[in-house]
Design a protein around this motif. Sequence first.
Motif, short mmCIF file in Angstrom:
data_model
loop_
_atom_site.label_atom_id
_atom_site.label_comp_id
_atom_site.label_asym_id
_atom_site.label_seq_id
_atom_site.Cartn_x
_atom_site.Cartn_y
_atom_site.Cartn_z
N ASP A 191 28.04 86.90 36.05
CA ASP A 191 26.70 87.39 35.51
C ASP A 191 25.57 86.64 34.52
OD1 ASP A 191 28.06 84.32 34.81
OD2 ASP A 191 28.01 84.54 32.80
N ILE A 192 25.84 85.14 35.36
CA ILE A 192 23.90 84.78 35.33
C ILE A 192 23.67 83.85 36.24
CG2 ILE A 192 22.72 82.96 34.01
CD1 ILE A 192 23.56 84.22 31.02
N ASP A 236 16.63 78.80 35.25
CA ASP A 236 15.15 78.34 34.38
C ASP A 236 15.14 78.53 32.77
OD1 ASP A 236 13.63 79.71 36.16
OD2 ASP A 236 14.50 81.90 35.43
N VAL A 237 16.31 78.31 32.41
CA VAL A 237 16.68 77.91 30.78
C VAL A 237 16.66 76.56 30.71
CG1 VAL A 237 18.69 78.00 29.06
CG2 VAL A 237 18.22 80.62 30.47
N LEU A 238 17.67 76.06 31.66
CA LEU A 238 16.85 74.52 31.68
C LEU A 238 15.71 73.71 31.53
CD1 LEU A 238 18.89 71.89 32.58
CD2 LEU A 238 17.71 71.83 34.72
N ASN A 239 14.99 74.30 32.07
CA ASN A 239 13.87 73.88 31.85
C ASN A 239 13.45 74.67 30.78
OD1 ASN A 239 13.37 73.46 34.28
ND2 ASN A 239 13.44 74.64 35.39
N GLU A 240 13.11 75.93 30.02
CA GLU A 240 12.83 76.46 29.01
C GLU A 240 13.19 75.47 27.54
OE1 GLU A 240 14.53 80.43 28.30
OE2 GLU A 240 12.95 81.22 30.14
N ARG A 241 14.88 74.75 27.88
CA ARG A 241 14.93 74.17 27.04
C ARG A 241 14.29 72.34 27.30
NH1 ARG A 241 21.10 75.04 26.54
NH2 ARG A 241 20.92 77.43 26.28
N ALA A 256 27.88 78.48 31.01
CA ALA A 256 27.20 76.70 31.95
C ALA A 256 25.96 76.66 30.19
CB ALA A 256 26.37 76.99 32.66
N LEU A 257 25.30 77.45 30.01
CA LEU A 257 24.22 77.42 28.86
C LEU A 257 24.84 77.34 27.60
CD1 LEU A 257 22.03 79.93 30.03
CD2 LEU A 257 21.94 78.08 30.32
N ASP A 258 26.31 77.17 27.42
CA ASP A 258 26.73 77.06 25.72
C ASP A 258 27.20 75.41 26.34
OD1 ASP A 258 26.91 79.46 25.04
OD2 ASP A 258 28.92 80.81 25.57
N VAL A 312 28.83 64.74 33.96
CA VAL A 312 28.57 65.87 34.80
C VAL A 312 28.85 66.63 34.67
CG1 VAL A 312 28.90 66.53 37.67
CG2 VAL A 312 29.00 64.04 36.71
N LEU A 313 28.65 68.40 34.95
CA LEU A 313 28.83 69.62 34.11
C LEU A 313 28.57 70.27 35.62
CD1 LEU A 313 29.13 72.09 32.38
CD2 LEU A 313 27.03 72.22 32.23
N ILE A 314 30.56 70.77 35.45
CA ILE A 314 30.24 71.26 37.32
C ILE A 314 30.16 73.71 36.39
CG2 ILE A 314 32.15 71.49 39.03
CD1 ILE A 314 32.78 68.73 38.36
N VAL A 315 29.14 73.55 37.36
CA VAL A 315 29.38 75.36 37.03
C VAL A 315 29.30 75.89 38.24
CG1 VAL A 315 28.05 77.33 36.29
CG2 VAL A 315 27.69 75.23 35.10
#
Length: 188
Positions: free
Chosen positions: A58-59, A66-71, A39-41, A7-10
């Motif tokens: 910041d983001i 969006d980045v999750l889907n792009e990746r 989070a993206l890192d 689990v990543l908590i952001v």
Amino acid sequence: MPNQATVLIVDDEQPIADGYAQWLSGEYAVRTAYSGTDALDKLDGDVDILLLDRRMPDISGEEVLDVLNERGLDCRVVLVSAVEPDFDILELGFDAYLEKPVSEPAELRDAVETCLRRSEYDNQMQEFLSLASKKAALESKKSNAELDSSEEYDTLQSELLRLRTELSDTTGALDDQDLRAEFQNNRE
């Protein structure tokens, strides 16, 4: 010992992220990030569940989605936000929505468990459909006598029956959990 789920908590509010991490760390492998950039890192293919604050300076959480889907990353997302949900959430790719403040560990754990059950259901369904497709292909080309005498075909039918039962059990668990959550939300 944490189970296999990561689990990543952001959350940009470090005490909130750390509190959530403390609630979940006994049952899961937990990572924390205190910004969208962080989070993206930390977001990779090992993350099973993403607990994501919607509004960060910041983001935003929406940009992280969006980045999750792009990746092409395949994880379940629980959006955690102080923003009351509105119709704009229909266009966001998430699996569950929790309104802040989340004050009970059980509420957070329930959201994570529901998402994990949904992932398990998806995996079971993919396996079931793959085997059902193989069964249909064999049945379209082999005679009943050939099918009846095949150990492989018997094994295939047994696997399909096992998966059908697992899917039924998983669906029942999802229904119970979803109904319980809905009932609790309507009582409040």
